[in-house]
Every structure is written in structure tokens, then in C-alpha cells.
Design an enzyme around this catalytic site. Structure first.
Site, PDB file in Angstrom:
ATOM      1  N   CYS A  43       3.060   9.765  -5.721  1.00 50.67           N
ATOM      2  CA  CYS A  43       2.555   8.407  -5.472  1.00 50.67           C
ATOM      3  C   CYS A  43       1.132   8.405  -4.938  1.00 50.67           C
ATOM      4  O   CYS A  43       0.323   7.540  -5.300  1.00 50.67           O
ATOM      5  CB  CYS A  43       3.484   7.673  -4.511  1.00 50.67           C
ATOM      6  SG  CYS A  43       3.486   8.309  -2.806  1.00 50.67           S
TER       7      CYS A  43
ATOM      8  N   HIS B  20       4.596   6.817   1.489  1.00 47.80           N
ATOM      9  CA  HIS B  20       4.427   6.180   0.183  1.00 47.80           C
ATOM     10  C   HIS B  20       3.086   5.457   0.144  1.00 47.80           C
ATOM     11  O   HIS B  20       2.592   4.979   1.168  1.00 47.80           O
ATOM     12  CB  HIS B  20       5.559   5.196  -0.108  1.00 47.80           C
ATOM     13  CG  HIS B  20       5.543   4.709  -1.535  1.00 47.80           C
ATOM     14  ND1 HIS B  20       5.669   5.554  -2.607  1.00 47.80           N
ATOM     15  CD2 HIS B  20       5.380   3.457  -2.054  1.00 47.80           C
ATOM     16  CE1 HIS B  20       5.600   4.865  -3.730  1.00 47.80           C
ATOM     17  NE2 HIS B  20       5.411   3.585  -3.420  1.00 47.80           N
TER      18      HIS B  20
ATOM     19  N   ASP C  28       2.852  -0.679  -8.652  1.00 49.33           N
ATOM     20  CA  ASP C  28       3.302   0.667  -8.296  1.00 49.33           C
ATOM     21  C   ASP C  28       3.633   1.444  -9.556  1.00 49.33           C
ATOM     22  O   ASP C  28       4.542   1.089 -10.304  1.00 49.33           O
ATOM     23  CB  ASP C  28       4.544   0.600  -7.390  1.00 49.33           C
ATOM     24  CG  ASP C  28       4.786   1.895  -6.628  1.00 49.33           C
ATOM     25  OD1 ASP C  28       4.358   2.955  -7.125  1.00 49.33           O
ATOM     26  OD2 ASP C  28       5.402   1.850  -5.554  1.00 49.33           O
TER      27      ASP C  28
END
Length: 253
Positions: free
Chosen positions: A69, A105, A120
Site C-alpha cells: 500500500c 496503511h 485505494d
């Protein structure tokens, strides 16, 4: 300076003259989810580098690797920013089944008109594949349904995944008062992912990406394909991981 805009478009097979607008942003998210895998091989095999614009370009647009991520979302954030989007990155805490974990994250918001939307492309198999409005409205994609819920101390991405049959579950909590000030800050996230005993990404190799019909995932134990509502799992033999990573994901490890 590397031409991120041209190179990113080439990686995801997006025409150089395609005019990206909010109304067609879901096309970019779909192409990105299929072209750039979510994968942790750099962490597993000790090949990580500092998080910077040039290093992200080198890793994912020149070497054609994937990332986690804190690599995938910053790269997409930079690309959309170069294409005129008002974008800002934030930290989040992924739900571990009982509670929200550490601040590892990374996602981002884009503004369109007077509204903000969560983007995302770095949440493994749980991608919304659509911009998710911050006002609580539900969006639907082939991967399931998604919405952002406001809570007392932040916001939570809620998911009703098409493959899990679990109903609505929390994905992660994030905080609008906790922005990522600069990409270099993300070295701290990478360090936690590499070294923490509770990190899920320093235990075994993982590669996953979306396909036209669903999604496929490779570990050192199994290769699994989700397609058209069916699941096909094949055992990975010792030493076969590297061969399959190149065969199915074009990753030369």
C-alpha cells in the site's frame, strides 16, 4: 526527471491521449488493479529501498514489479496529481478481526467539486475499484460494495466483499487530521512492515492482482484463481514460486 505520466500509462495500458476525468476514474482504477500487483517480495527477499518518487518509478514502472500500500497508493497519487487531480494521502489502521492495528496503511482522497472521495489501489484483494464518497453513500463494483462511515475519532472504510459472503465488515480506520506530509515519511511504514512481529507481510511471499474475470493470488503454498464465481486452487511445489511469479504475474524475482 522520469516521465511518470507516460510510464504509468504504459504500465497499465492506458492510451497516452486519454483524458482522465473524475467520471472515468474507475477505468484507471480497474486497469491499475490488473496491471500492478499487490505483492511483498521486496520485503520477503530483502530488496527494499527508500520510498521516494524516483524509487517508486524504478520499482514499478521500470522494473515492472508491484508493491504494498505504501508504494502502490503513492504512485497512483502522484500520477493523478500530474493529471490535474486534487489529491492528498492519509494514514490508516487495518482491522485485524478484533480491533484496528498499527498505523501502517496508506490511502488517499481526491476532491471533485465540493466532495471528497477515498481512493485505494493498495488493499490487496479488497479494492473498491471505484472512488468511495466520504458522505457515506455506498458504491458497488464487481469486487463488492463499499462505503465510508464516520465514527467518533475518524472514518472507517466498510466492505461487503463479493467473494467473502460475510456481509459488511470494517476494512480500516483513517484520520483526516493525520495526513502524509511527504512520501519520505513512508519509510517508517515500510520499516514496521519489514520488522514487526505482527506484520502479515514479512511471513510468506504474496502476490495478488485482478483479472478480467476476477482475481488471482500466489503464495509459496498455493496458486488460487477466483473467476466468475468459482475458485480454483493449485498446490505450489517447493521451489516453484519463482517460476509461477514470472509466468502469471510477469515478476522476475
Amino acid at each position: 526527471m522520469n516521465d511518470l505520466n507516460t510510464m504509468f500509462r504504459k504500465r497499465i495500458c492506458l492510451q497516452t491521449n486519454f483524458q482522465i476525468a473524475f467520471e472515468n476514474l474507475e477505468n484507471v482504477l480497474e486497469l491499475t488493479a490488473k496491471a500492478i500487483p499487490f505483492e511483498n517480495t521486496a520485503v520477503m527477499f530483502n530488496r527494499t529501498n527508500a520510498i521516494s518518487r524516483d524509487n517508486l518509478i524504478e520499482k514499478m514502472l521500470i522494473q515492472n514489479e508491484g508493491g504494498l500500500c505504501y508504494e502502490l497508493n503513492p504512485l497512483l497519487h502522484l500520477f493523478l496529481s500530474e493529471n490535474g487531480f486534487d489529491s492528498a494521502m492519509y494514514y490508516g489502521r487495518v482491522h485485524n478481526g478484533t480491533d484496528f492495528g498499527t498505523k501502517t496503511h496508506v490511502m488517499f482522497l481526491v476532491k471533485h467539486g465540493r466532495r471528497a472521495y477515498l481512493i485505494d489501489t493498495g488493499f490487496g484483494g479488497n479494492l473498491p475499484l471505484r472512488p468511495v464518497p466520504m458522505n457515506g453513500d455506498t458504491v458497488h463494483s464487481r469486487n463488492g460494495s463499499f462505503k465510508v462511515t464516520e465514527v467518533s475519532d475518524g472514518h472507517v472504510l466498510m466492505m461487503n466483499l463479493a467473494t467473502s459472503q460475510k456481509g459488511w465488515t470494517p476494512g480500516y480506520k483513517f484520520y483526516l487530521n493525520d495526513p502524509v506530509a511527504g512520501i519520505g515519511e513512508l519509510d517508517r511504514v515500510q520499516k514496521i512492515i519489514k520488522e514487526s512481529e505482527t506484520s502479515p507481510f514479512n511471513k510468506e511471499p504474496l502476490i495478488t492482482a485482478f483479472t478480467e474475470a476476477g482475481r488471482h493470488t500466489l503464495t509459496d503454498k498455493n496458486y488460487t484463481i477466483w473467476a466468475d464465481g468459482h475458485v480454483d486452487k493449485t498446490e505450489v511445489l517447493p521451489g516453484q514460486f519463482y517460476e509461477l511469479a514470472e509466468k502469471y504475474f510477469n515478476l522476475k524475482i
